[in-house]
Design a protein around this motif. Structure first.
Motif, short mmCIF file in Angstrom:
data_model
loop_
_atom_site.label_atom_id
_atom_site.label_comp_id
_atom_site.label_asym_id
_atom_site.label_seq_id
_atom_site.Cartn_x
_atom_site.Cartn_y
_atom_site.Cartn_z
N UNK A 1 0.80 -1.23 0.00
CA UNK A 1 0.00 0.00 0.00
C UNK A 1 0.83 1.28 0.00
N UNK A 2 2.14 1.17 -0.10
CA UNK A 2 3.01 2.36 0.03
C UNK A 2 2.66 3.43 -1.00
N UNK A 3 2.44 3.06 -2.23
CA UNK A 3 2.14 4.05 -3.28
C UNK A 3 0.84 4.79 -2.97
N UNK A 4 -0.19 4.05 -2.58
CA UNK A 4 -1.48 4.67 -2.25
C UNK A 4 -1.35 5.57 -1.03
N UNK A 5 -0.63 5.12 -0.02
CA UNK A 5 -0.42 5.93 1.18
C UNK A 5 0.31 7.22 0.81
N UNK A 6 1.37 7.14 0.02
CA UNK A 6 2.12 8.33 -0.38
C UNK A 6 1.24 9.30 -1.17
N UNK A 7 0.45 8.78 -2.08
CA UNK A 7 -0.43 9.64 -2.88
C UNK A 7 -1.47 10.34 -2.00
N UNK A 8 -2.02 9.62 -1.04
CA UNK A 8 -3.03 10.20 -0.14
C UNK A 8 -2.42 11.29 0.73
N UNK A 9 -1.25 11.02 1.29
CA UNK A 9 -0.58 11.99 2.16
C UNK A 9 -0.12 13.21 1.37
N UNK A 10 0.31 12.99 0.15
CA UNK A 10 0.80 14.08 -0.71
C UNK A 10 -0.29 15.10 -1.01
N UNK A 11 -1.54 14.73 -0.88
CA UNK A 11 -2.67 15.64 -1.15
C UNK A 11 -2.89 16.65 -0.03
N UNK B 1 1.76 19.13 3.45
CA UNK B 1 2.78 18.20 2.96
C UNK B 1 3.34 18.73 1.64
N UNK B 2 4.64 19.06 1.66
CA UNK B 2 5.30 19.56 0.44
C UNK B 2 5.41 18.45 -0.59
N UNK B 3 5.76 17.26 -0.11
CA UNK B 3 5.81 16.09 -0.99
C UNK B 3 5.90 14.84 -0.15
N UNK B 4 5.42 13.75 -0.71
CA UNK B 4 5.50 12.43 -0.08
C UNK B 4 5.96 11.46 -1.15
N UNK B 5 6.93 10.62 -0.80
CA UNK B 5 7.53 9.71 -1.77
C UNK B 5 7.69 8.32 -1.16
N UNK C 1 8.52 2.97 4.51
CA UNK C 1 7.98 2.82 3.16
C UNK C 1 7.72 4.15 2.46
N UNK C 2 7.44 5.19 3.25
CA UNK C 2 7.10 6.50 2.70
C UNK C 2 7.80 7.57 3.53
N UNK C 3 8.24 8.63 2.86
CA UNK C 3 8.76 9.80 3.56
C UNK C 3 7.97 11.02 3.09
N UNK C 4 7.58 11.85 4.04
CA UNK C 4 6.81 13.05 3.73
C UNK C 4 7.53 14.27 4.30
N UNK C 5 7.62 15.31 3.48
CA UNK C 5 8.17 16.58 3.93
C UNK C 5 6.99 17.47 4.33
N UNK C 6 7.00 17.91 5.59
CA UNK C 6 5.87 18.64 6.15
C UNK C 6 6.31 20.03 6.58
N UNK C 7 5.45 21.02 6.35
CA UNK C 7 5.68 22.39 6.82
C UNK C 7 4.49 22.81 7.66
N UNK C 8 4.77 23.42 8.82
CA UNK C 8 3.71 23.86 9.71
C UNK C 8 4.09 25.21 10.32
N UNK C 9 3.10 25.95 10.76
CA UNK C 9 3.33 27.26 11.36
C UNK C 9 3.78 27.17 12.82
N UNK C 10 3.46 26.05 13.48
CA UNK C 10 3.79 25.91 14.90
C UNK C 10 3.96 24.44 15.25
N UNK C 11 4.49 24.19 16.44
CA UNK C 11 4.59 22.81 16.92
C UNK C 11 3.22 22.17 17.04
#
Length: 76
Positions: free
Chosen positions: A14-24, A28-32, A39-49
């Protein structure tokens, strides 16, 4: 702005489906799909902790087939 990398384990096949869902997600800047312990790495940006916590626990960890996550916050 807080940046973090979230490593994610996914159920087998399910890694591809999980990455695609999270990438939306807006924060999330990107998920691969990756090889190795996770199985998946996601780059996340947030305004606060607090927003980062919300993205991880409510948006990413609630995605179907997501197992556990490990978060690395960017310091520089």
């Amino acid at each position: 702005m807080i940046e973090a990398y979230v490593m994610i384990t996914a159920a087998a096949g399910t890694a591809r489906t999980v990455a695609e869902t999270i990438d939306e997600r807006d924060e999330v800047s990107r998920a691969r799909v990756i090889a190795g312990e996770f199985d998946v790495i996601a780059e996340v940006e947030a305004e606060s902790n607090q927003e980062l916590l919300s993205v991880i626990t409510e948006d990413i960890q609630s995605v179907e087939n997501v197992g556990h996550t490990r978060t690395c916050i960017v310091l520089e």
